[in-house]
Design a protein around this motif. Structure first.
Motif, PDB file in Angstrom:
ATOM      1  N   TYR A  27       0.833  -1.210   0.000  1.00  0.00           N
ATOM      2  CA  TYR A  27       0.000   0.000   0.000  1.00  0.00           C
ATOM      3  C   TYR A  27       0.866   1.258   0.000  1.00  0.00           C
ATOM      4  CZ  TYR A  27      -4.309  -2.604   1.129  1.00  0.00           C
ATOM      5  OH  TYR A  27      -5.394  -3.445   1.089  1.00  0.00           O
ATOM      6  N   THR A  39     -12.687  -5.899 -10.359  1.00  0.00           N
ATOM      7  CA  THR A  39     -12.449  -4.461 -10.552  1.00  0.00           C
ATOM      8  C   THR A  39     -13.598  -3.809 -11.315  1.00  0.00           C
ATOM      9  OG1 THR A  39     -10.083  -4.920 -10.624  1.00  0.00           O
ATOM     10  CG2 THR A  39     -10.794  -2.750 -11.392  1.00  0.00           C
ATOM     11  N   ASN A  64      -6.859  -1.861  -5.775  1.00  0.00           N
ATOM     12  CA  ASN A  64      -7.052  -3.304  -5.601  1.00  0.00           C
ATOM     13  C   ASN A  64      -6.075  -3.825  -4.573  1.00  0.00           C
ATOM     14  OD1 ASN A  64      -8.859  -3.425  -7.749  1.00  0.00           O
ATOM     15  ND2 ASN A  64      -7.355  -4.204  -9.205  1.00  0.00           N
ATOM     16  N   THR A 100     -17.264  -0.944  -2.867  1.00  0.00           N
ATOM     17  CA  THR A 100     -16.365  -2.049  -2.554  1.00  0.00           C
ATOM     18  C   THR A 100     -16.858  -3.348  -3.167  1.00  0.00           C
ATOM     19  OG1 THR A 100     -15.903  -0.982  -0.427  1.00  0.00           O
ATOM     20  CG2 THR A 100     -15.252  -3.298  -0.645  1.00  0.00           C
ATOM     21  N   ILE A 106      -9.723  -7.505  -3.465  1.00  0.00           N
ATOM     22  CA  ILE A 106     -10.547  -6.428  -2.921  1.00  0.00           C
ATOM     23  C   ILE A 106     -10.415  -5.242  -3.867  1.00  0.00           C
ATOM     24  CG2 ILE A 106     -10.916  -4.836  -0.989  1.00  0.00           C
ATOM     25  CD1 ILE A 106      -9.254  -6.848   0.730  1.00  0.00           C
ATOM     26  N   ALA A 107     -11.526  -4.732  -4.359  1.00  0.00           N
ATOM     27  CA  ALA A 107     -11.494  -3.539  -5.212  1.00  0.00           C
ATOM     28  C   ALA A 107     -12.333  -2.453  -4.567  1.00  0.00           C
ATOM     29  CB  ALA A 107     -12.027  -3.859  -6.604  1.00  0.00           C
ATOM     30  N   VAL A 108     -11.771  -1.257  -4.448  1.00  0.00           N
ATOM     31  CA  VAL A 108     -12.499  -0.113  -3.896  1.00  0.00           C
ATOM     32  C   VAL A 108     -12.341   1.064  -4.849  1.00  0.00           C
ATOM     33  CG1 VAL A 108     -12.706   1.523  -1.986  1.00  0.00           C
ATOM     34  CG2 VAL A 108     -12.075  -0.847  -1.507  1.00  0.00           C
ATOM     35  N   ALA A 134      -9.454   5.638  -1.421  1.00  0.00           N
ATOM     36  CA  ALA A 134      -9.436   4.279  -1.976  1.00  0.00           C
ATOM     37  C   ALA A 134      -8.372   3.425  -1.288  1.00  0.00           C
ATOM     38  CB  ALA A 134      -9.205   4.321  -3.485  1.00  0.00           C
ATOM     39  N   TYR A 135      -7.195   4.016  -1.062  1.00  0.00           N
ATOM     40  CA  TYR A 135      -6.144   3.273  -0.345  1.00  0.00           C
ATOM     41  C   TYR A 135      -6.598   2.944   1.081  1.00  0.00           C
ATOM     42  CZ  TYR A 135      -2.554   4.288  -3.905  1.00  0.00           C
ATOM     43  OH  TYR A 135      -1.823   4.349  -5.055  1.00  0.00           O
ATOM     44  N   ASN A 163      -9.483   0.404   1.239  1.00  0.00           N
ATOM     45  CA  ASN A 163      -9.044  -0.922   0.833  1.00  0.00           C
ATOM     46  C   ASN A 163      -8.260  -1.604   1.956  1.00  0.00           C
ATOM     47  OD1 ASN A 163      -7.321  -3.027  -0.510  1.00  0.00           O
ATOM     48  ND2 ASN A 163      -8.568  -2.378  -2.247  1.00  0.00           N
ATOM     49  N   GLU A 164      -7.356  -0.848   2.576  1.00  0.00           N
ATOM     50  CA  GLU A 164      -6.555  -1.428   3.669  1.00  0.00           C
ATOM     51  C   GLU A 164      -7.454  -1.791   4.854  1.00  0.00           C
ATOM     52  OE1 GLU A 164      -3.041   0.829   4.461  1.00  0.00           O
ATOM     53  OE2 GLU A 164      -2.161  -0.798   5.670  1.00  0.00           O
TER      54      GLU A 164
END
Lengths: 76, 157, 157, 76
Positions: free
Chosen positions: B107, C19, C32, C78, C96-98, C106-107, C110-111
């Motif tokens: 990340y 995605t 992702n 998500t 995982i797609a956000v 988004a980062y 996702n985390e």
């Protein structure tokens, strides 16, 4: 002869992708001053690359080099 | 050239293809960033975008970002493809893939890559609106580079 | 069911497919996370993994993570697919797609999703080594749930 | 009758995916105690779900419910 590549709004403003200027040796700063006067462009926000590497204002451009005038980038 | 890790292309970008370049047995985590063309920016409707690049230098700068990442995260592998030319809404402009053994690094390294792209890679975006068009990043001249080149760290959104 | 945003499947997972579910005109950023089977963990060589799930509950918990994300990041969309069954080295276990209008969200979202998967989604991993096999997360009994359910926030690597 | 699903090492230890116990009503805590004694399992690290939702130790399980014994998860 020094080749000068221009991009984005500068390319449109100057009507082409490539200019040339005739110098054996000139600093980046002097070259920008010359181009600013000749083409009525503002160069405060312009970065300069010599042969595809970013240059400082005191770096020397020599005949045969390719200089690029790089407006603030907006990729991504 | 398609096998290179750092590519400027006028072709559509495949997420799978960029991701596959960083898959390896040592890595348990891959993070992708996918930049797509957004319709509305600050309430203004974008019809399409035009990306222009200085391709040879842009690929070198992308590779430099890969090197910077390896200094900070030695176990990371990075691949980046950026598209040029005319893009429509939702088209992919850039795909960044980073693989690492552990996910936190993936990340962090990925986010570092997109920040750096916006600082040092010679690519320009022209927005097409209903009432005009404009190169982004220059016309307001609200940025200046007194040193003639970008600072090492500079944050733009 | 393949159209659902939150899926447990025994089939290989397509990054593109997951995605595509989050692509939309309002979003300019997609992040992702792709979890792949890593060969070495703390110096020990993994031959393959077996994932087992409580599928119906796991899909509900994935959807719950999606809801939690929407409370924290209202503009995020998500999609998550997690695979079960036997996986070889470099096979994809989870995607995982956000998507969000702006990339920082988004980062972060996702985390958040991967952290929560590791806390609340009933999926278990069995590692196969050269000299044996073991269900991960249980055998040391180094975790306990005095309340009978997971805490809201708990960090495990 | 209460259906009990078990997973991962518990499934292997108990030799199946599903058990049943006969109660009209019982707390999660009591049910875990009963199972711990009956099957010699440690339940400190076990989470419990009733009808696919995580439950607290004081929650009531009723006849007809499906309970799941959930060892620490390790997905992702």
């Amino acid at each position: 002869m020094i080749n000068i590549k221009v991009f984005a709004h500068l390319r449109e403003k100057l009507g082409g992708e490539q200019l040339t200027v005739d110098h054996t040796e000139i600093t980046v700063k002097e070259l920008l001053q010359e181009l600013a006067e000749k083409y009525s462009i503002k160069t405060d926000s312009i970065m300069v690359a010599i042969n595809e590497e970013y240059a400082d204002s005191e770096d020397l451009v020599q005949s045969g080099d390719t200089v690029a005038l790089i407006p603030p980038v907006s990729g991504g | 050239m398609k096998n290179s890790m750092f590519i400027i292309t006028s072709e559509p970008v495949s997420i799978e293809e960029v991701t596959q370049k960083v898959v390896r047995r040592e890595a348990g985590a891959i993070v992708n960033f996918i930049g797509t063309v957004r319709e509305f920016t600050k309430g203004k409707r974008t019809l399409s975008l035009q990306y222009e690049a200085y391709p040879s230098m842009a690929e070198k700068q992308l590779a430099k970002i890969g090197e910077e990442i390896n200094e900070k995260w030695p176990d990371a592998i990075t691949a980046i493809t950026h598209r040029t030319g005319k893009l429509d809404i939702s088209d992919i402009a850039v795909v960044i893939a980073v693989s690492t053994p552990h996910r936190k690094d993936a990340y962090a390294a990925n986010e570092y890559a997109i920040e750096r792209i916006k600082q040092i890679v010679p690519i320009w975006k022209k927005e097409q609106w209903e009432d005009g068009e404009e190169w982004i990043g220059d016309q307001l001249e609200n940025k200046s580079y007194p040193k003639g080149k970008p600072e090492e760290v500079e944050n733009n959104d």
